[in-house]
Design an enzyme around this catalytic site. Structure first.
Site, PDB file in Angstrom:
ATOM      1  N   ASN A 115       0.848  -1.195   0.000  1.00 56.85           N
ATOM      2  CA  ASN A 115       0.000   0.000   0.000  1.00 56.85           C
ATOM      3  C   ASN A 115       0.880   1.240   0.000  1.00 56.85           C
ATOM      4  O   ASN A 115       1.991   1.225   0.525  1.00 56.85           O
ATOM      5  CB  ASN A 115      -0.877  -0.001   1.268  1.00 56.85           C
ATOM      6  CG  ASN A 115      -1.746   1.240   1.380  1.00 56.85           C
ATOM      7  OD1 ASN A 115      -2.366   1.681   0.394  1.00 56.85           O
ATOM      8  ND2 ASN A 115      -1.798   1.833   2.565  1.00 56.85           N
ATOM      9  N   HIS A 117       0.761   5.088   1.419  1.00 58.09           N
ATOM     10  CA  HIS A 117       0.011   5.850   2.417  1.00 58.09           C
ATOM     11  C   HIS A 117       0.632   7.235   2.571  1.00 58.09           C
ATOM     12  O   HIS A 117       1.847   7.357   2.757  1.00 58.09           O
ATOM     13  CB  HIS A 117       0.025   5.115   3.763  1.00 58.09           C
ATOM     14  CG  HIS A 117      -0.714   5.863   4.821  1.00 58.09           C
ATOM     15  ND1 HIS A 117      -2.084   5.880   4.874  1.00 58.09           N
ATOM     16  CD2 HIS A 117      -0.273   6.637   5.839  1.00 58.09           C
ATOM     17  CE1 HIS A 117      -2.460   6.653   5.890  1.00 58.09           C
ATOM     18  NE2 HIS A 117      -1.385   7.116   6.485  1.00 58.09           N
ATOM     19  N   SER A 144       4.667   6.889   2.648  1.00 55.21           N
ATOM     20  CA  SER A 144       5.248   5.589   2.973  1.00 55.21           C
ATOM     21  C   SER A 144       4.662   4.528   2.056  1.00 55.21           C
ATOM     22  O   SER A 144       3.465   4.546   1.767  1.00 55.21           O
ATOM     23  CB  SER A 144       4.917   5.184   4.421  1.00 55.21           C
ATOM     24  OG  SER A 144       5.315   6.178   5.347  1.00 55.21           O
ATOM     25  N   ASP A 153      -2.428   0.238   8.238  1.00 57.05           N
ATOM     26  CA  ASP A 153      -1.236   1.062   7.997  1.00 57.05           C
ATOM     27  C   ASP A 153      -0.106   0.707   8.965  1.00 57.05           C
ATOM     28  O   ASP A 153       0.776   1.530   9.233  1.00 57.05           O
ATOM     29  CB  ASP A 153      -1.575   2.567   8.086  1.00 57.05           C
ATOM     30  CG  ASP A 153      -2.544   3.002   6.991  1.00 57.05           C
ATOM     31  OD1 ASP A 153      -2.500   2.408   5.901  1.00 57.05           O
ATOM     32  OD2 ASP A 153      -3.353   3.910   7.237  1.00 57.05           O
TER      33      ASP A 153
HETATM   34  N1  NHR Z   1      -6.400  -3.254   5.296  1.00 55.56           N
HETATM   35  C1  NHR Z   1      -5.602  -3.776   6.211  1.00 55.56           C
HETATM   36  N2  NHR Z   1      -6.022  -4.876   6.842  1.00 55.56           N
HETATM   37  N3  NHR Z   1      -4.393  -3.254   6.527  1.00 55.56           N
HETATM   38  C2  NHR Z   1      -3.974  -2.139   5.926  1.00 55.56           C
HETATM   39  O1  NHR Z   1      -2.788  -1.649   6.235  1.00 55.56           O
HETATM   40  C3  NHR Z   1      -4.796  -1.508   4.955  1.00 55.56           C
HETATM   41  C4  NHR Z   1      -6.023  -2.111   4.657  1.00 55.56           C
HETATM   42  C5  NHR Z   1      -6.887  -1.536   3.714  1.00 55.56           C
HETATM   43  C6  NHR Z   1      -6.537  -0.351   3.092  1.00 55.56           C
HETATM   44  C7  NHR Z   1      -5.034   1.587   2.795  1.00 55.56           C
HETATM   45  C8  NHR Z   1      -5.210   2.622   3.901  1.00 55.56           C
HETATM   46  C9  NHR Z   1      -4.457   3.904   3.751  1.00 55.56           C
HETATM   47  O2  NHR Z   1      -3.468   3.980   3.022  1.00 55.56           O
HETATM   48  C10 NHR Z   1      -5.321   0.250   3.401  1.00 55.56           C
HETATM   49  C11 NHR Z   1      -4.444  -0.328   4.314  1.00 55.56           C
HETATM   50  C12 NHR Z   1      -8.935   3.069   4.186  1.00 55.56           C
HETATM   51  C13 NHR Z   1      -9.169   2.905   5.529  1.00 55.56           C
HETATM   52  C14 NHR Z   1     -10.546   2.998   6.107  1.00 55.56           C
HETATM   53  O3  NHR Z   1     -10.725   2.990   7.305  1.00 55.56           O
HETATM   54  C15 NHR Z   1      -8.069   2.634   6.341  1.00 55.56           C
HETATM   55  C16 NHR Z   1      -6.788   2.539   5.793  1.00 55.56           C
HETATM   56  C17 NHR Z   1      -6.591   2.718   4.438  1.00 55.56           C
HETATM   57  C18 NHR Z   1      -7.665   2.973   3.631  1.00 55.56           C
HETATM   58  N4  NHR Z   1     -11.591   3.083   5.261  1.00 55.56           N
HETATM   59  C19 NHR Z   1     -13.007   3.195   5.641  1.00 55.56           C
HETATM   60  C20 NHR Z   1     -13.590   1.815   5.945  1.00 55.56           C
HETATM   61  O4  NHR Z   1     -14.576   1.778   6.690  1.00 55.56           O
HETATM   62  C21 NHR Z   1     -13.845   3.736   4.528  1.00 55.56           C
HETATM   63  C22 NHR Z   1     -13.453   5.107   4.063  1.00 55.56           C
HETATM   64  C23 NHR Z   1     -14.075   5.432   2.720  1.00 55.56           C
HETATM   65  O5  NHR Z   1     -14.754   4.572   2.105  1.00 55.56           O
HETATM   66  O6  NHR Z   1     -13.861   6.547   2.240  1.00 55.56           O
HETATM   67  O7  NHR Z   1     -13.128   0.810   5.390  1.00 55.56           O
HETATM   68  O8  NHR Z   1      -4.809   4.881   4.456  1.00 55.56           O
HETATM   69  C1  GAR Z   2      -2.877   9.177  -2.516  1.00 54.08           C
HETATM   70  O1  GAR Z   2      -2.360  10.282  -1.842  1.00 54.08           O
HETATM   71  C2  GAR Z   2      -2.705   7.946  -1.680  1.00 54.08           C
HETATM   72  O2  GAR Z   2      -1.489   7.892  -0.994  1.00 54.08           O
HETATM   73  C3  GAR Z   2      -3.840   8.092  -0.736  1.00 54.08           C
HETATM   74  O3  GAR Z   2      -4.916   8.619  -1.467  1.00 54.08           O
HETATM   75  C4  GAR Z   2      -4.405   9.284  -2.618  1.00 54.08           C
HETATM   76  C5  GAR Z   2      -4.943   8.583  -3.825  1.00 54.08           C
HETATM   77  O4  GAR Z   2      -4.608   9.295  -4.974  1.00 54.08           O
HETATM   78  N1  GAR Z   2      -4.209   6.831  -0.179  1.00 54.08           N
HETATM   79  C6  GAR Z   2      -4.904   6.724   0.920  1.00 54.08           C
HETATM   80  O5  GAR Z   2      -5.191   7.678   1.607  1.00 54.08           O
HETATM   81  C7  GAR Z   2      -5.309   5.326   1.229  1.00 54.08           C
HETATM   82  N2  GAR Z   2      -6.150   5.342   2.350  1.00 54.08           N
HETATM   83  P1  GAR Z   2      -4.771   8.610  -6.395  1.00 54.08           P
HETATM   84  O6  GAR Z   2      -6.122   7.915  -6.440  1.00 54.08           O
HETATM   85  O7  GAR Z   2      -4.731   9.779  -7.329  1.00 54.08           O
HETATM   86  O8  GAR Z   2      -3.641   7.652  -6.575  1.00 54.08           O
END
Ligand code: NHR
Ligand code: GAR
Length: 221
Positions: A115, A117, A144, A153
């Site tokens: 991922n 982040h 990261s 994360d």
């Molecule tokens: N899943 C796991 N188990 N571990 C990680 O490290 C993950 C993952 C799923 C996604 C990306 C992450 C980020 O880069 C990622 C890492 C969304 C949420 C979240 O809480 C958390 C982390 C990340 C992405 N999403 C809400 C949910 O209820 C919904 C938010 C929305 O739909 O806009 O799933 O930050």
């Molecule tokens: C990027 O900044 C990425 O790191 C972040 O969302 C943006 C997506 O941009 N990801 C997250 O926050 C995951 N939770 P993009 O769709 O243009 O690649």
């Protein structure tokens, strides 16, 4: 003649998961021709994600697994996993994918799911990272790339890139500064995996068989 040779042969197949704009996907597409990976499919949990158009324009297979169509998170995870498995990727690449994934899903793909982040992990996991970093008075922020584990994360960091936070920064201005770094970093890290240099073992990231420090590798290796 030469232009008809299939340059995807012998390349490391990846599947990219998106939820939105897909600018990181675009960076991966743009770098792929000169890289050792090929994008087998792009899968979105949102039907309207602009990244699906970017993929279609590049001739890449697209799928939608809409999370709103499932009764619970586990059912979504199972459907997403089957969709990914159809392409037998060596690596699953989350690029702006916004759904938390369950332990069964993440453990199934352990060591072959990463991922990007937008923060200097372990600082600011979760969402609204740019706003939180500004509000905390940070002088530095960044991006990261990490292996995905069950802890949100929290998986081992592979690489980071830093950017300054300036006095007049808004979250939008800062996000754009971070995104520029993302677009350089992610194709480089995916290519490390594609060339067999990158692994996860014992919840640590390894590059060329050496355990990486907590902040990951230098980006320009
Ligand atoms: N899943 C796991 N188990 N571990 C990680 O490290 C993950 C993952 C799923 C996604 C990306 C992450 C980020 O880069 C990622 C890492 C969304 C949420 C979240 O809480 C958390 C982390 C990340 C992405 N999403 C809400 C949910 O209820 C919904 C938010 C929305 O739909 O806009 O799933 O930050
Ligand atoms: C990027 O900044 C990425 O790191 C972040 O969302 C943006 C997506 O941009 N990801 C997250 O926050 C995951 N939770 P993009 O769709 O243009 O690649």
């Amino acid at each position: 003649m030469g232009e008809f040779i299939d340059m995807t042969l012998n390349k490391c197949p990846i599947v990219v998961l998106i939820s939105g704009n897909g600018s990181n996907l675009q960076a991966l597409i743009d770098a792929s021709e000169k890289s050792d990976y090929t994008i087998s499919a792009v899968i979105s949990n949102r039907p309207q994600a602009y990244g699906l158009e970017r993929a279609a324009r590049a001739g890449i297979a697209t799928r939608v697994v809409d999370h709103t169509g499932f009764g619970n998170r586990d059912e979504f995870d199972v459907a997403l996993r089957s969709a990914i498995d159809e392409y037998q990727p060596a690596l699953v690449v989350l690029a702006g994918f916004m759904r938390l994934l369950g332990g069964d899903f993440v453990n199934y793909f352990a060591g072959r799911i990463i991922n990007i982040h937008p923060s200097l992990l372990p600082k600011y996991p979760g969402t609204h990272t740019h706003q939180r970093a500004i509000e905390a008075g940070e002088k530095e922020h960044g991006v990261s790339v990490h292996f995905v584990t069950e802890e949100m994360d929290g998986g081992p960091v592979i690489a980071q890139q830093r950017v300054p936070i300036r006095a007049d920064d808004t979250p939008e201005v800062l996000a754009a500064r971070v995104l520029e770094k993302e677009h350089l970093l992610y194709p480089a890290v995916v290519n490390w995996f594609a060339t067999g240099r990158l692994q996860m073992a014992d919840n640590k990231a390894l590059l060329d068989n050496a355990v990486l420090p907590p902040h990951g590798a230098e980006a320009n290796q």
